[in-house]
Write an enzyme that holds these catalytic residues in place. Structure first.
Site, PDB file in Angstrom:
ATOM      1  N   ARG A 101       0.824  -1.198   0.000  1.00  0.00           N
ATOM      2  CA  ARG A 101       0.000   0.000   0.000  1.00  0.00           C
ATOM      3  C   ARG A 101       0.864   1.256   0.000  1.00  0.00           C
ATOM      4  O   ARG A 101       2.051   1.214   0.361  1.00  0.00           O
ATOM      5  CB  ARG A 101      -0.903   0.010   1.241  1.00  0.00           C
ATOM      6  CG  ARG A 101      -0.103   0.249   2.498  1.00  0.00           C
ATOM      7  CD  ARG A 101      -0.827  -0.132   3.765  1.00  0.00           C
ATOM      8  NE  ARG A 101      -2.171   0.349   3.776  1.00  0.00           N
ATOM      9  CZ  ARG A 101      -3.158  -0.233   4.469  1.00  0.00           C
ATOM     10  NH1 ARG A 101      -2.898  -1.323   5.176  1.00  0.00           N
ATOM     11  NH2 ARG A 101      -4.360   0.260   4.469  1.00  0.00           N
TER      12      ARG A 101
ATOM     13  N   GLY B  60       6.834  -2.070  -4.515  1.00  0.00           N
ATOM     14  CA  GLY B  60       6.941  -1.237  -3.331  1.00  0.00           C
ATOM     15  C   GLY B  60       5.884  -0.150  -3.264  1.00  0.00           C
ATOM     16  O   GLY B  60       5.202   0.169  -4.239  1.00  0.00           O
ATOM     17  N   HIS B  61       5.782   0.451  -2.080  1.00  0.00           N
ATOM     18  CA  HIS B  61       4.740   1.440  -1.813  1.00  0.00           C
ATOM     19  C   HIS B  61       4.852   2.656  -2.727  1.00  0.00           C
ATOM     20  O   HIS B  61       5.937   3.116  -3.059  1.00  0.00           O
ATOM     21  CB  HIS B  61       4.767   1.873  -0.350  1.00  0.00           C
ATOM     22  CG  HIS B  61       6.042   2.514   0.084  1.00  0.00           C
ATOM     23  ND1 HIS B  61       6.280   3.858  -0.001  1.00  0.00           N
ATOM     24  CD2 HIS B  61       7.173   1.979   0.618  1.00  0.00           C
ATOM     25  CE1 HIS B  61       7.470   4.144   0.467  1.00  0.00           C
ATOM     26  NE2 HIS B  61       8.042   3.016   0.837  1.00  0.00           N
ATOM     27  N   ASN B  62       3.682   3.135  -3.147  1.00  0.00           N
ATOM     28  CA  ASN B  62       3.548   4.326  -3.991  1.00  0.00           C
ATOM     29  C   ASN B  62       4.128   4.170  -5.386  1.00  0.00           C
ATOM     30  O   ASN B  62       4.309   5.163  -6.099  1.00  0.00           O
ATOM     31  CB  ASN B  62       4.143   5.568  -3.309  1.00  0.00           C
ATOM     32  CG  ASN B  62       3.337   5.999  -2.098  1.00  0.00           C
ATOM     33  OD1 ASN B  62       3.728   5.729  -0.967  1.00  0.00           O
ATOM     34  ND2 ASN B  62       2.200   6.641  -2.343  1.00  0.00           N
TER      35      ASN B  62
ATOM     36  N   SER C 218       7.964   4.124  -4.786  1.00  0.00           N
ATOM     37  CA  SER C 218       7.788   5.309  -5.641  1.00  0.00           C
ATOM     38  C   SER C 218       8.448   5.170  -7.007  1.00  0.00           C
ATOM     39  O   SER C 218       8.929   6.149  -7.571  1.00  0.00           O
ATOM     40  CB  SER C 218       8.294   6.557  -4.924  1.00  0.00           C
ATOM     41  OG  SER C 218       7.586   6.779  -3.727  1.00  0.00           O
TER      42      SER C 218
END
Length: 331
Positions: free
Chosen positions: A222, A243-245, A263
């Site tokens: 998330r 990975g997140h974002n 990211s």
């Protein structure tokens, strides 16, 4: 086991038949393992030499490959043997396991959840508060869908998958066994006293488009805030980490053991080979290809192919490898 004539099979792929066979076909198989009741595929000239020793009665071949069918054997010429193979595999597909009941008695469904028509829930599923599941979605045993999540129409979710709270999933998606959607992103910083690590809360969610397929044991974290996003038609292999974002565009491909740090942004149609890794806050623009085992440390322009660790233009990396090989021979 049902068998088909060559005419019935060719009706599916609409190729050009060379030769003929009286043997009926009951399954597809690779050339080396095939029997007289199998159909096989030749999409590359390097495999054409295997036809003479194969026992297969029928092979689907690319038009560019010249072969003689042989006695009581047949070839079906098509534009793409790989695409024809996909059609034939679908033709012979025995189908998925059928859940006898729409909602198994052991499934736990919160009173506020909304299930569409023809939704099937297997044994021991858990459907949380305010979850919405679209028409025709099948959820196999031991799946957890946490609160406030939305799953679209016609999805298939295999056993062991966990979908965390506030996840949004489009239509016609497939999640294979033990997929993890929406776990916390990996965020820690050294504590002020230098004696430990401070966990950074991850309060975002995951948004997945239509027609996305995610392989077994893959993880989509998330967002720390906002969303991790996977675009329409993207296909993710087994054992992949996102990975997140991170934001993935439309129709991207990620092969097994590859991973995106936090990211990362992928444009449309990006292809990432097996075991490749992409550094955080990196952008791979549309049409980029990353070779297997590569490590991408910076942004990559649209349409480029990169290779190596650290990754660079594939042509430059191949030249480096040739130069190193020459040095080794001269030593």
């Amino acid at each position: 086991m049902k068998s088909y004539t060559i005419a019935e099979i060719n009706a599916v792929i609409n190729g050009v038949v060379l030769g003929n066979t009286s043997n009926e076909i009951n399954a597809p198989e690779q050339l080396e393992k095939a029997t007289i009741h199998n159909i096989s595929f030749i999409g590359n000239r390097k495999y054409a030499k295997l036809w003479s020793s194969s026992k297969a009665s029928v092979a689907v071949i690319d038009k560019k490959i010249a072969l003689e069918p042989g006695e009581n054997r047949a070839l079906i010429q098509v534009e793409s043997a790989d695409l024809a193979m996909a059609q034939i595999l679908g033709f012979f597909n025995p189908g998925m396991p059928i859940l006898d009941e729409e909602i198994h008695p052991s499934a736990v469904v919160h009173i506020s959840a909304k299930l569409g028509a023809n939704v099937h829930l297997g044994a021991n599923c858990y459907i949380g508060k305010n979850v919405t599941i679209g028409d025709g979605t099948t959820i196999y045993p031991n799946v957890t869908v946490m609160d406030d999540s939305t799953i679209g129409m016609g999805c298939t979710i295999w056993s062991g998958t966990v979908i965390r709270e506030r996840t949004i999933i489009g239509h016609q998606c497939i999640f294979h066994t033990n997929v993890s959607i929406g776990s916390d992103g990996f965020g820690f910083r050294p504590s002020p006293d230098g004696r430990g690590l401070v966990k950074i809360p991850q309060i975002g969610n995951v948004v997945i488009g239509n027609g996305v397929e995610i392989g077994a044991n893959s993880c989509v974290d998330r967002g720390k805030f906002s969303s991790t996003i996977i675009g329409d038609g993207t296909k993710i292999d087994n054992l992949v980490q996102i990975g997140h974002n991170s934001i993935l565009g439309r129709s991207c491909i990620m092969a097994g053991h590859s991973g995106l740090a936090g990211s990362v942004t992928l444009g449309d149609g990006v292809i990432i080979g097996g075991s490749a890794s992409i550094k955080d806050h990196t952008t791979l623009h549309s049409g980029v290809t990353v070779g297997a085992g590569s490590g991408v440390m910076g942004d990559v322009a649209a349409g480029k192919t990169v290779l190596g660790y650290p990754a660079c233009d594939s042509r430059d990396m191949l030249k480096q490898w040739v130069a190193l090989r020459k040095l080794g021979k001269g030593a």
